[in-house]
Design a protein around this motif. Sequence first.
Motif, PDB file in Angstrom:
ATOM      1  N   GLU A   1       0.832  -1.213   0.000  1.00  0.00           N
ATOM      2  CA  GLU A   1       0.000   0.000   0.000  1.00  0.00           C
ATOM      3  C   GLU A   1       0.864   1.260   0.000  1.00  0.00           C
ATOM      4  N   PRO A   2       0.656   2.210  -0.918  1.00  0.00           N
ATOM      5  CA  PRO A   2      -0.346   2.160  -1.977  1.00  0.00           C
ATOM      6  C   PRO A   2       0.200   1.389  -3.177  1.00  0.00           C
ATOM      7  N   SER A   3      -0.722   0.856  -3.983  1.00  0.00           N
ATOM      8  CA  SER A   3      -0.301   0.260  -5.264  1.00  0.00           C
ATOM      9  C   SER A   3      -1.523   0.213  -6.179  1.00  0.00           C
ATOM     10  N   TYR A   4      -1.566  -0.745  -7.076  1.00  0.00           N
ATOM     11  CA  TYR A   4      -2.604  -0.781  -8.111  1.00  0.00           C
ATOM     12  C   TYR A   4      -3.986  -0.932  -7.461  1.00  0.00           C
ATOM     13  N   SER A   5      -4.863   0.034  -7.735  1.00  0.00           N
ATOM     14  CA  SER A   5      -6.132   0.059  -6.993  1.00  0.00           C
ATOM     15  C   SER A   5      -7.117  -1.019  -7.454  1.00  0.00           C
ATOM     16  N   LEU A   6      -6.750  -1.784  -8.474  1.00  0.00           N
ATOM     17  CA  LEU A   6      -7.630  -2.891  -8.871  1.00  0.00           C
ATOM     18  C   LEU A   6      -7.557  -4.055  -7.871  1.00  0.00           C
ATOM     19  N   TYR A   7      -6.412  -4.235  -7.196  1.00  0.00           N
ATOM     20  CA  TYR A   7      -6.279  -5.400  -6.301  1.00  0.00           C
ATOM     21  C   TYR A   7      -7.406  -5.468  -5.253  1.00  0.00           C
ATOM     22  N   PRO A   8      -7.627  -4.367  -4.493  1.00  0.00           N
ATOM     23  CA  PRO A   8      -8.700  -4.470  -3.487  1.00  0.00           C
ATOM     24  C   PRO A   8     -10.087  -4.636  -4.105  1.00  0.00           C
ATOM     25  N   VAL A   9     -10.274  -4.136  -5.322  1.00  0.00           N
ATOM     26  CA  VAL A   9     -11.579  -4.307  -5.978  1.00  0.00           C
ATOM     27  C   VAL A   9     -11.798  -5.794  -6.289  1.00  0.00           C
ATOM     28  N   LEU A  10     -10.761  -6.442  -6.810  1.00  0.00           N
ATOM     29  CA  LEU A  10     -10.875  -7.877  -7.118  1.00  0.00           C
ATOM     30  C   LEU A  10     -11.052  -8.689  -5.834  1.00  0.00           C
ATOM     31  N   ALA A  11     -10.398  -8.223  -4.761  1.00  0.00           N
ATOM     32  CA  ALA A  11     -10.564  -8.901  -3.462  1.00  0.00           C
ATOM     33  C   ALA A  11     -12.023  -8.803  -3.023  1.00  0.00           C
ATOM     34  N   ASP A  12     -12.604  -7.615  -3.171  1.00  0.00           N
ATOM     35  CA  ASP A  12     -14.016  -7.420  -2.795  1.00  0.00           C
ATOM     36  C   ASP A  12     -14.933  -8.340  -3.601  1.00  0.00           C
ATOM     37  N   ILE A  13     -14.654  -8.460  -4.890  1.00  0.00           N
ATOM     38  CA  ILE A  13     -15.519  -9.283  -5.747  1.00  0.00           C
ATOM     39  C   ILE A  13     -15.532 -10.732  -5.229  1.00  0.00           C
ATOM     40  N   GLN A  14     -14.354 -11.202  -4.811  1.00  0.00           N
ATOM     41  CA  GLN A  14     -14.249 -12.587  -4.347  1.00  0.00           C
ATOM     42  C   GLN A  14     -14.662 -12.717  -2.888  1.00  0.00           C
ATOM     43  N   GLY A  15     -14.970 -11.583  -2.234  1.00  0.00           N
ATOM     44  CA  GLY A  15     -15.342 -11.627  -0.812  1.00  0.00           C
ATOM     45  C   GLY A  15     -14.144 -11.869   0.087  1.00  0.00           C
ATOM     46  N   CYS A  16     -12.966 -11.426  -0.369  1.00  0.00           N
ATOM     47  CA  CYS A  16     -11.743 -11.602   0.429  1.00  0.00           C
ATOM     48  C   CYS A  16     -11.497 -10.363   1.288  1.00  0.00           C
ATOM     49  N   LYS A  17     -10.753 -10.559   2.363  1.00  0.00           N
ATOM     50  CA  LYS A  17     -10.318  -9.423   3.185  1.00  0.00           C
ATOM     51  C   LYS A  17      -8.956  -8.978   2.673  1.00  0.00           C
ATOM     52  N   THR A  18      -8.569  -7.760   2.998  1.00  0.00           N
ATOM     53  CA  THR A  18      -7.247  -7.317   2.565  1.00  0.00           C
ATOM     54  C   THR A  18      -6.416  -6.897   3.768  1.00  0.00           C
ATOM     55  N   ALA A  19      -5.139  -7.248   3.724  1.00  0.00           N
ATOM     56  CA  ALA A  19      -4.174  -6.758   4.720  1.00  0.00           C
ATOM     57  C   ALA A  19      -3.253  -5.818   3.966  1.00  0.00           C
ATOM     58  N   ARG A  20      -3.291  -4.537   4.340  1.00  0.00           N
ATOM     59  CA  ARG A  20      -2.473  -3.552   3.628  1.00  0.00           C
ATOM     60  C   ARG A  20      -1.092  -3.508   4.263  1.00  0.00           C
ATOM     61  N   ILE A  21      -0.075  -3.684   3.470  1.00  0.00           N
ATOM     62  CA  ILE A  21       1.300  -3.633   3.981  1.00  0.00           C
ATOM     63  C   ILE A  21       1.925  -2.322   3.522  1.00  0.00           C
ATOM     64  N   MET A  22       2.165  -1.458   4.518  1.00  0.00           N
ATOM     65  CA  MET A  22       2.610  -0.095   4.194  1.00  0.00           C
ATOM     66  C   MET A  22       4.028  -0.088   3.638  1.00  0.00           C
ATOM     67  N   LEU A  23       4.214   0.579   2.531  1.00  0.00           N
ATOM     68  CA  LEU A  23       5.542   0.702   1.936  1.00  0.00           C
ATOM     69  C   LEU A  23       6.341   1.764   2.672  1.00  0.00           C
ATOM     70  N   GLY A  24       7.685   1.663   2.561  1.00  0.00           N
ATOM     71  CA  GLY A  24       8.553   2.624   3.239  1.00  0.00           C
ATOM     72  C   GLY A  24       8.461   4.007   2.614  1.00  0.00           C
ATOM     73  N   GLU A  25       9.166   4.950   3.236  1.00  0.00           N
ATOM     74  CA  GLU A  25       9.198   6.343   2.763  1.00  0.00           C
ATOM     75  C   GLU A  25       9.562   6.426   1.282  1.00  0.00           C
ATOM     76  N   ASP A  26      10.521   5.560   0.891  1.00  0.00           N
ATOM     77  CA  ASP A  26      10.973   5.576  -0.508  1.00  0.00           C
ATOM     78  C   ASP A  26      10.197   4.566  -1.355  1.00  0.00           C
ATOM     79  N   TRP A  27       9.086   4.070  -0.855  1.00  0.00           N
ATOM     80  CA  TRP A  27       8.184   3.152  -1.546  1.00  0.00           C
ATOM     81  C   TRP A  27       8.755   1.743  -1.655  1.00  0.00           C
ATOM     82  N   SER A  28       9.797   1.449  -0.873  1.00  0.00           N
ATOM     83  CA  SER A  28      10.326   0.081  -0.924  1.00  0.00           C
ATOM     84  C   SER A  28       9.453  -0.817  -0.041  1.00  0.00           C
ATOM     85  N   ASN A  29       9.511  -2.124  -0.299  1.00  0.00           N
ATOM     86  CA  ASN A  29       8.774  -3.066   0.541  1.00  0.00           C
ATOM     87  C   ASN A  29       9.441  -3.129   1.908  1.00  0.00           C
TER      88      ASN A  29
END
Length: 369
Positions: free
Chosen positions: A107-135
């Motif tokens: 998080e943040p990233s491609y906003s389609l992922y959570p939409v597809l999760a919603d369609i399948q009825g999945c929950k999402t765990a957002r993993i915050m990226l670092g200041e420089d956007w690294s994992n």
Amino acid sequence: MSYERANIREMTGYASGEQPAQPDIIKLNTNENPYPATAAVAEALRNCRVEDLRRYPSPLADRFRRTAAEYHQLEIDNIIPTNGGDELLRLVITTFANAGDTLAIAEPSYSLYPVLADIQGCKTARIMLGEDWSNPEDFADQANRAGARIAFVVNPHAPSGHLNSSAELSRIAENFSGVLVIDEAYVDFIDPELRYDAVELTRKFDNVLVLRTMSKGYSLAGLRFAYGIGAQSLLAPMLYKTRDSYNTDYISQTLATAALQDRAAAALNWAKVRAERLRLHRALSEMGFYCGNSQSNFILAQIPQHADALAGAERHALSLYQQLKSKGILIRYFDQPRLRDKLRITVGTPDQNTQLLLALRQSLQPSTD
Ligand SMILES: Cc1ncc(COP(=O)(O)O)c(C=O)c1O
């Protein structure tokens, strides 16, 4: 009367970037390639005959898969063709996650992922990226603790263009107990000197799925063709069970194959995009925008600090976005945490970029009244 499933009723759909009808708009908002597909693709299109459409296409796009397998030095069953990368993402979720399961999303990233999760009825765990956007270093631990069945990482990252090394991704793949999707939608724009290669991870780990698309690097966003790369055991359920029987059509198979075979010509466009990315980066930095190092075909520009001194609405990224739009230049503004003070600008042709810079300079000039 509503017939939708409850989770569909409650969810919000994906909001695509604007696709204006006017041809004279400078369109730097959806990361399309500014150059047309190569001559080989044009010729393959000219050679398509209406007679060829009478029959069903190859169910698994075998010619394309052979071409891609040869390119990546893999077997044909390490490749799955899909109707755009978006279809692959949907397939992964419907194949590997039950309703109620959790998906880990950088998080943040491609906003389609959570939409597809919603369609399948999945929950999402957002993993915050670092200041420089690294994992974060403990990405895999966080995903495991959340019980995630699938984790999504975009590399180079969208919307920042930050590149994680394949060694970092390897660490995540090794430690994550679910399926790791490495979304490489923008991989073609990476500086070749960096020698980035995550496809090798699919040979080492049976839980890694690499997404490649013809939309960006090969200038074929309108065609809708992408492919996944992974271990045969990982791809088999999608290839032989959950995929639509003819998920890619004859014309897209033909053109995608021609494009991949002609990648040396496409690479000339990637080099042009990289050169313009550097020019844009320098010019935006000189104007006071903060831009991280992008290895993609877009730049995430943070609003200049000195803009705080500017009047009213001009202060904000939203206002700049709107001003450019009124001048016929479309870029992307994201109304979401960490991105509201930034603008994502797709690298265009030299002329488009010059016009963008000119318009931005005008908008940033302090008003004289
Ligand atoms: C990060 C990312 N992944 C995947 C895609 C899917 O691309 P396509 O469906 O055009 O292949 C996009 C498209 O913009 C993207 O930005």
